[in-house]
Design a protein around this motif. Structure first.
Motif, PDB file in Angstrom:
ATOM      1  N   SER A 195       1.279   3.131  -4.107  1.00 44.63           N
ATOM      2  CA  SER A 195       0.031   3.218  -4.758  1.00 44.63           C
ATOM      3  C   SER A 195       0.132   3.945  -6.013  1.00 44.63           C
ATOM      4  O   SER A 195       0.962   4.881  -6.204  1.00 44.63           O
ATOM      5  CB  SER A 195      -1.138   3.701  -3.749  1.00 44.63           C
ATOM      6  OG  SER A 195      -2.531   3.700  -4.541  1.00 44.63           O
TER       7      SER A 195
ATOM      8  N   PRO B 230       3.260  -1.877  -7.890  1.00 49.01           N
ATOM      9  CA  PRO B 230       2.246  -2.333  -6.986  1.00 49.01           C
ATOM     10  C   PRO B 230       1.501  -3.470  -7.443  1.00 49.01           C
ATOM     11  O   PRO B 230       1.172  -4.271  -6.797  1.00 49.01           O
ATOM     12  CB  PRO B 230       1.358  -1.063  -7.251  1.00 49.01           C
ATOM     13  CG  PRO B 230       2.177   0.187  -7.403  1.00 49.01           C
ATOM     14  CD  PRO B 230       3.082  -0.429  -8.272  1.00 49.01           C
TER      15      PRO B 230
ATOM     16  N   LEU C 187       0.879  -1.235  -0.118  1.00 44.71           N
ATOM     17  CA  LEU C 187      -0.062   0.042   0.110  1.00 44.71           C
ATOM     18  C   LEU C 187       0.986   1.295  -0.069  1.00 44.71           C
ATOM     19  O   LEU C 187       0.402   2.268  -0.324  1.00 44.71           O
ATOM     20  CB  LEU C 187      -0.893   0.085   1.275  1.00 44.71           C
ATOM     21  CG  LEU C 187      -1.773  -1.326   1.085  1.00 44.71           C
ATOM     22  CD1 LEU C 187      -2.656  -1.159   2.440  1.00 44.71           C
ATOM     23  CD2 LEU C 187      -3.016  -1.105   0.146  1.00 44.71           C
TER      24      LEU C 187
ATOM     25  N   HIS D 270      -5.916   0.579  -8.173  1.00 41.25           N
ATOM     26  CA  HIS D 270      -6.439   1.112  -6.545  1.00 41.25           C
ATOM     27  C   HIS D 270      -7.473   0.247  -6.023  1.00 41.25           C
ATOM     28  O   HIS D 270      -7.387   0.006  -5.115  1.00 41.25           O
ATOM     29  CB  HIS D 270      -6.861   2.571  -6.949  1.00 41.25           C
ATOM     30  CG  HIS D 270      -6.059   3.458  -7.022  1.00 41.25           C
ATOM     31  ND1 HIS D 270      -5.241   4.149  -5.636  1.00 41.25           N
ATOM     32  CD2 HIS D 270      -5.675   4.359  -7.627  1.00 41.25           C
ATOM     33  CE1 HIS D 270      -4.482   4.748  -6.044  1.00 41.25           C
ATOM     34  NE2 HIS D 270      -4.615   5.306  -7.140  1.00 41.25           N
TER      35      HIS D 270
ATOM     36  N   GLU E 150      -6.088  -2.676  -4.334  1.00 47.94           N
ATOM     37  CA  GLU E 150      -5.239  -2.399  -3.017  1.00 47.94           C
ATOM     38  C   GLU E 150      -6.619  -2.254  -1.869  1.00 47.94           C
ATOM     39  O   GLU E 150      -6.052  -2.556  -0.919  1.00 47.94           O
ATOM     40  CB  GLU E 150      -4.458  -1.259  -3.327  1.00 47.94           C
ATOM     41  CG  GLU E 150      -3.266  -1.147  -4.132  1.00 47.94           C
ATOM     42  CD  GLU E 150      -2.441  -0.140  -4.125  1.00 47.94           C
ATOM     43  OE1 GLU E 150      -1.302  -0.156  -4.481  1.00 47.94           O
ATOM     44  OE2 GLU E 150      -3.356   1.243  -4.189  1.00 47.94           O
TER      45      GLU E 150
END
Length: 616
Positions: free
Chosen positions: A482, A512, A479, A602, A605
């Motif tokens: 990002s 990521p 995280l 995103h 995540e």
């Protein structure tokens, strides 16, 4: 809209907007004629009073919202609809659109849009497709990657030797010697009649005792097999193989002789083929020769990108080159040092292990040595590591700034010591331990005993699945990197330094995806290392939905594809390739696709936040 100058400007604008970019110029102009221009002020809330149809933003920003908050943001070049033609095909009455800035809008009325969708099936599919499907098409577009797909005209020898039919055999042989060519073409009035080769002179003249004063027409091969000017190298190789010939004339549209393609020309072109390149690396016998071969890699890489070679193939090919170089350096070291005193495995870490290498990276490697090694044996492996790491550095794979290399004693250990170090990282996952894990847990056997590497990997997987504190630490690391996209859909650019106003496509783009795929895989005991294979394995194991797995694969491919294009452009300009991208240099479509890719990451995540909580 009728003014010709304005029509041209609007048509050019539409040509860069989805889905109109796929339309021909005349259709674009027809669409432009039907547009209605609308200007709205900031805070304007759209309603049926604004008119039906599709709203295409020429400038400004519009938010799609509902009671719970922002759904998505539309910028210049993007489109939305109030009456059911939304890009994801969903219509929800509670949704509404608000201008965040003053906006200039082109409105395509409903009847014109329906007509366009009826006439163009791909336009209709666009408005029915979900946004992730658009991303998938962008990520998976591919051209023709093989060197065999290049046209013969780019490889052939031009200005071939031409002789008249009445020319003597002796004169023809003399002309071939002076021109240093192995063939001559018999022509009259620009029409090809036949061909004579070195082999013909041997088998049809010398072997039969034929007089060299006879005409060349008496020994030529009439109406030889020829290639059209639009033929590919693949067509040529196929003809040569099927007919057993080594010379093929290339003819223009009027059947005039343009050039000749020989097996030598094919071999020269073949040097740019990745398979040949890797094979050559594996056979070279000196460091100098390896350096010279690897110096050709950047231009070869650029050719792969410009040929629209699929991203995954390019990363696999560049990785194959570094694998071959490493193995060849190990062979050369063993020729000098003698055979290894016991079993060992040369490990590749990071991008090399995953098969995802590009240009400009440094080396990450280690030595895994059998537990039977004595102290004297370890001294031999130290010499091996020094030789190989130095060779890699000399060939363009720079020493790792963090010293994650086999020449460092920390990364050159017996198997039991490796296991103890890994156990320590997982027991106390400090920031430095997590950094090492992110490198080391992507490992692959490059040379030596593969079973040693497999045993170490199984040890890691068995311990990581049960360690929730370790997984939580890895989740925090995931995280922390990002994608650079704000909640309002704006790129978050580097604020200072050499790459100010740019995006770091490696650290904030592909990394990521790599890290979240690694985290899920370690948590579920999945041994795959390559990011695509990890995502596919997670879907098969039911630990990730098929849609999420595919979306992440597409996002990963698309971000890497833009990264490849940037590096190829830097190489063409004579610059060192890096991982930074100025979004202003991208087309509107590329920016749109890149934002969608970042949104997919995103969303993935968000699942990490829910699934891996510290201590649970």
């Amino acid at each position: 809209m009728s003014d010709k100058a304005e029509l041209a400007l609007v048509s050019d604008f539409l040509a860069e907007c989805l889905p109109f970019d796929s339309l021909d110029p005349q259709t674009l102009e027809d669409v432009a004629r039907q547009l209605r221009i609308k200007y709205v002020r900031r805070h304007h809330r759209f309603s049926a009073m604004d008119g039906d149809g599709l709203y295409i933003l020429r400038s400004g920003v519009v938010d799609e919202q509902q009671e719970s908050g922002l759904l998505q943001r539309f910028e210049s070049g993007e489109s939305f609809s109030l009456n059911g033609h939304s890009r994801d095909g969903e219509v929800t009455q509670s949704r509404y659109f608000v201008a965040i800035e003053d906006c200039l809008i082109y409105r395509l009325p409903d009847d014109a849009l329906r007509s366009l969708r009826r006439q163009h099936r791909h336009i209709d599919r666009f408005f029915h497709a979900r946004s992730e499907r658009l991303l998938r098409r962008a990520a998976r577009f591919r051209g023709q990657p093989s060197f065999l797909m290049q046209p013969v005209t780019s490889v052939m020898s031009q200005q071939p030797l031409e002789v008249a039919p009445e020319t003597s055999i002796a004169q023809t042989a003399q002309a071939m010697t002076e021109r240093r060519v192995s063939s001559a073409f018999v022509t009259r009035d620009e029409t090809l009649l036949g061909i004579v080769t070195d082999r013909d002179l041997r088998s049809r003249v010398l072997a039969l005792g034929l007089s060299p004063d006879q005409t060349v027409a008496s020994i030529m091969t009439e109406n030889p097999c020829a290639l059209a000017s639009d033929a590919t190298l693949f067509d040529a190789v196929l003809e040569m193989t099927n007919r057993g010939v080594h010379h093929l004339p290339v003819l223009g549209e009027a059947k005039q002789l343009l050039g000749v393609l020989t097996t030598s020309d094919v071999n020269v072109a073949r040097e740019d083929d990745p398979i040949y390149f890797v094979q050559r690396v594996s056979r070279l016998s000196s460091l100098t020769a390896l350096q010279e071969q690897l110096a050709r890699l950047p231009n070869l890489f650029r050719q792969w990108v410009e040929a629209d070679t699929p991203v995954t193939q390019i990363t696999q090919m560049t990785t194959a080159v570094s694998d071959a170089l490493t193995r060849r350096l190990i062979d050369l070291a063993e020729q000098s040092l003698g055979p290894a005193p016991c079993d060992y495995c040369w490990l590749g870490f990071g991008s090399q292990a995953r098969g995802e290498q590009l240009l400009g990276g440094d080396q990450d490697n280690g030595l895994l040595i059998d537990n039977s090694a004595t102290d004297d044996d370890m001294a031999w492996f130290a010499k091996l590591a020094d030789f190989v790491c130095a060779g890699l550095n000399d060939c363009g794979y720079d020493y790792c700034p963090g010293d994650v290399m086999a020449k460092s004693e920390k990364w050159r250990k017996r198997a039991a010591d490796w296991e103890a170090m890994v156990d320590g990282w997982m027991t106390s996952p400090s920031a430095s331990a997590v950094m090492h894990i992110s490198i080391f847990f992507d490992l692959r056997a490059i040379a030596g005993s593969r079973s040693l590497a497999e045993a170490l990997q199984q040890h890691m997987l068995a311990h990581s699945q049960r360690n929730t504190i370790f997984l939580a630490a890895l989740a925090e690391n995931v995280l922390a990197s990002s994608p650079p996209l704000s909640m309002f859909g704006r790129f978050l650019l580097e604020r200072s330094g050499e790459h100010q106003h740019s995006l770091d496509l490696k650290k904030r783009g592909v990394l990521p995806v790599i890290e979240l795929a690694r985290l899920h895989s370690l948590a579920n005991g999945i041994p795959a290392v390559n990011t695509h294979k990890r995502l596919q394995a997670l879907a098969r194991a039911g630990q990730m939905s098929l849609a999420d797995s595919r979306n992440l694969e597409d996002a990963f491919t698309l971000i890497n594809g833009i990264r490849l294009q940037q590096q190829a452009a830097q190489i063409a300009a004579g610059d060192e390739p890096d991982n930074y991208c100025d979004p202003r240099q991208l087309t509107r479509l590329q920016r749109s696709h890149l934002k969608q890719a970042f949104r997919v990451v995103h969303q993935a995540e968000d699942i990490i936040k829910l699934r891996y909580r510290a201590g649970n």
